[in-house]
Design a protein around this motif. Structure first.
Motif, short mmCIF file in Angstrom:
data_model
loop_
_atom_site.label_atom_id
_atom_site.label_comp_id
_atom_site.label_asym_id
_atom_site.label_seq_id
_atom_site.Cartn_x
_atom_site.Cartn_y
_atom_site.Cartn_z
N ARG A 77 4.27 -10.34 -8.75
CA ARG A 77 3.63 -10.26 -7.43
C ARG A 77 2.15 -10.60 -7.53
NH1 ARG A 77 3.99 -4.90 -3.53
NH2 ARG A 77 2.45 -5.54 -1.98
N PRO A 78 1.64 -11.48 -6.65
CA PRO A 78 0.20 -11.79 -6.69
C PRO A 78 -0.62 -10.61 -6.19
CG PRO A 78 1.21 -12.84 -4.79
CD PRO A 78 2.34 -12.23 -5.59
N LEU A 79 -1.71 -10.34 -6.86
CA LEU A 79 -2.59 -9.24 -6.47
C LEU A 79 -3.63 -9.79 -5.50
CD1 LEU A 79 -2.95 -6.24 -7.01
CD2 LEU A 79 -4.52 -6.81 -8.85
N LEU A 80 -3.29 -9.74 -4.22
CA LEU A 80 -4.17 -10.26 -3.17
C LEU A 80 -4.37 -9.13 -2.15
CD1 LEU A 80 -2.64 -13.81 -2.59
CD2 LEU A 80 -4.99 -13.33 -3.32
N LEU A 81 -5.56 -8.58 -2.13
CA LEU A 81 -5.84 -7.47 -1.24
C LEU A 81 -6.14 -7.99 0.16
CD1 LEU A 81 -6.21 -4.39 -1.08
CD2 LEU A 81 -8.65 -4.77 -1.49
N GLY A 82 -5.45 -7.44 1.14
CA GLY A 82 -5.67 -7.83 2.52
C GLY A 82 -6.49 -6.80 3.27
N PRO A 83 -6.69 -7.00 4.57
CA PRO A 83 -7.52 -6.08 5.35
C PRO A 83 -6.84 -4.73 5.62
CG PRO A 83 -6.63 -7.82 6.73
CD PRO A 83 -6.30 -8.19 5.33
N ARG A 84 -5.54 -4.62 5.28
CA ARG A 84 -4.86 -3.34 5.40
C ARG A 84 -4.14 -3.06 4.07
NH1 ARG A 84 -0.47 -1.59 10.09
NH2 ARG A 84 -0.29 0.58 9.48
N PRO A 85 -4.86 -2.54 3.08
CA PRO A 85 -4.28 -2.37 1.75
C PRO A 85 -3.08 -1.42 1.78
CG PRO A 85 -6.65 -2.05 1.71
CD PRO A 85 -6.24 -2.07 3.14
N PRO A 86 -2.04 -1.72 0.99
CA PRO A 86 -0.88 -0.81 0.92
C PRO A 86 -1.27 0.49 0.25
CG PRO A 86 -0.71 -2.52 -0.75
CD PRO A 86 -1.90 -2.88 0.11
N LEU A 87 -0.62 1.57 0.66
CA LEU A 87 -0.89 2.86 0.03
C LEU A 87 -0.33 2.90 -1.39
CD1 LEU A 87 -0.11 5.23 3.05
CD2 LEU A 87 -2.34 4.46 2.23
N GLU A 88 0.75 2.18 -1.61
CA GLU A 88 1.35 2.11 -2.93
C GLU A 88 1.79 0.69 -3.23
OE1 GLU A 88 4.53 4.84 -3.47
OE2 GLU A 88 3.35 6.60 -2.93
N ILE A 89 1.78 0.33 -4.50
CA ILE A 89 2.29 -0.96 -4.93
C ILE A 89 3.43 -0.71 -5.91
CG2 ILE A 89 1.80 -3.11 -6.18
CD1 ILE A 89 -1.05 -2.94 -5.21
N GLU A 90 4.60 -1.15 -5.54
CA GLU A 90 5.76 -1.04 -6.41
C GLU A 90 6.14 -2.44 -6.86
OE1 GLU A 90 7.21 1.70 -7.42
OE2 GLU A 90 6.06 3.12 -6.20
N ALA A 91 5.93 -2.74 -8.14
CA ALA A 91 6.24 -4.07 -8.65
C ALA A 91 6.46 -4.00 -10.15
CB ALA A 91 5.11 -5.05 -8.34
N GLU A 92 7.39 -4.80 -10.62
CA GLU A 92 7.62 -4.89 -12.06
C GLU A 92 6.41 -5.50 -12.76
OE1 GLU A 92 10.21 -4.05 -14.23
OE2 GLU A 92 10.84 -2.79 -12.55
N ALA A 93 5.81 -6.50 -12.10
CA ALA A 93 4.66 -7.18 -12.70
C ALA A 93 3.75 -7.69 -11.58
CB ALA A 93 5.12 -8.33 -13.58
N VAL A 94 2.45 -7.68 -11.84
CA VAL A 94 1.48 -8.24 -10.88
C VAL A 94 0.64 -9.28 -11.61
CG1 VAL A 94 1.38 -6.19 -9.44
CG2 VAL A 94 -0.24 -6.45 -11.32
N VAL A 95 0.16 -10.25 -10.82
CA VAL A 95 -0.70 -11.31 -11.35
C VAL A 95 -2.05 -11.22 -10.66
CG1 VAL A 95 -0.97 -13.78 -11.74
CG2 VAL A 95 1.31 -12.77 -11.77
N ASP A 96 -3.08 -10.88 -11.40
CA ASP A 96 -4.44 -10.83 -10.87
C ASP A 96 -5.02 -12.24 -10.91
OD1 ASP A 96 -7.06 -10.33 -10.24
OD2 ASP A 96 -7.26 -8.59 -11.55
N LEU A 97 -5.43 -12.74 -9.76
CA LEU A 97 -5.89 -14.14 -9.65
C LEU A 97 -7.41 -14.28 -9.74
CD1 LEU A 97 -3.60 -15.11 -6.62
CD2 LEU A 97 -3.05 -15.21 -9.05
N ILE A 98 -8.08 -13.22 -10.11
CA ILE A 98 -9.54 -13.16 -10.00
C ILE A 98 -10.25 -14.21 -10.85
CG2 ILE A 98 -9.85 -11.48 -11.86
CD1 ILE A 98 -11.76 -11.55 -8.51
#
Length: 271
Positions: free
Chosen positions: A24-45
């Motif tokens: 899952r891409p790590l892209l923060l939007g204007p309404r951040p989720p309270l929790e993130i459930e993912a096997e793997a995340v990709v930080d695009l920074i």
């Protein structure tokens, strides 16, 4: 936040390969989720996707560009009466705008709608991480939003003058919109070849009215035409914020207000 694998690639190719495996891409939007459930995340920074620049084919905005930079960018403010900057400012409070990104706003289905609506009316095109050299229109992507991570948005240059306006209704002026409408009117002086309207959320209505070389209609004719089209396409449903009837009627009211503002801006600058 439950994540088993965390990746921070430094190359677009590596990021695209990871995303194809289901990360899952790590892209923060204007309404951040309270929790993130993912096997793997990709930080695009570290991919260099935070920028706003004018190029030969239009205004390019990277997917990791913070909404606050869009809100204050002279390049964004110079297009269509600055409605994209206005939309970015309305999307979240100041602190969150510094970390929420354009890509996050596009992928946030239940977040503030203003940025997506404005980009549609400005004929935005989107490129993805795994197809960085190819684009599709935002309108086409919204009809079938695949699980792809955005690379950039491009606002094409136009030989026409584009006047835009954004209207919204919320419980308070800075609260998330119950409903919003964006309108962009293209003009070459004596004619209005195109009018784009986007309304959302609930109902979600997208109109692209191509008028060819017909003479400029007056404001009353424009709003009457929009009201008829919006009523025909409205499929609103009731929720805890508003009834379906209220949403249908306000969709017309907000679109008419935005259209009148955009039209009068054209007339002021092209008497």
């Amino acid at each position: 936040m439950t994540v088993r694998d965390y990746h921070r690639p430094t190359e677009l190719k590596t990021a695209a390969e990871l995303l194809r495996t289901g990360a899952r891409p790590l892209l923060l939007g204007p309404r951040p989720p309270l929790e993130i459930e993912a096997e793997a995340v990709v930080d695009l920074i570290q991919l260099g996707l935070s920028y706003i620049r004018e190029e030969a084919d239009g205004l390019h905005i990277g997917a990791l560009t913070p909404l606050q930079e869009i809100a204050t960018s002279p390049l964004a403010q110079a297009r269509a009466n600055g409605i994209l900057s206005q939309a970015a400012e309305l999307s979240a409070h100041l602190g969150l705008r510094h970390i929420a990104t354009l890509g996050g706003a596009l992928l946030s289905n239940d977040g503030p709608p203003e940025v997506r609506l404005v980009l549609y009316t400005l004929n935005a095109h989107i490129a993805f991480l795994d197809t960085a050299d190819a684009e599709i229109s935002l309108a086409a992507w919204q009809e079938n939003p695949a699980g792809q991570a955005p690379n950039r948005i491009r606002l094409p240059n136009s030989s026409l003058r584009i006047s835009g306006a954004l209207e919204r209704i919320a419980r308070t002026p800075k609260d998330q919109a119950i409903l919003a409408a964006a309108v962009a009117i293209s003009s070459n002086g004596p004619h209005i070849p195109r009018v784009c309207v986007a309304i959302g959320p609930n109902p979600n209505i997208y109109l692209d009215i191509t008028r060819g070389e017909e003479p400029v209609m007056n404001a009353a004719q424009l709003t009457n035409a929009l009201a008829e089209l919006i009523h025909a396409k409205s499929n609103a449903s009731s929720d805890y914020l508003a009834s379906a009837d209220y949403r249908r009627e306000m969709a017309v009211v907000l679109a008419e207000r935005a259209a009148i503002r955009a039209y009068h801006s054209l007339k002021t600058n092209n008497p």
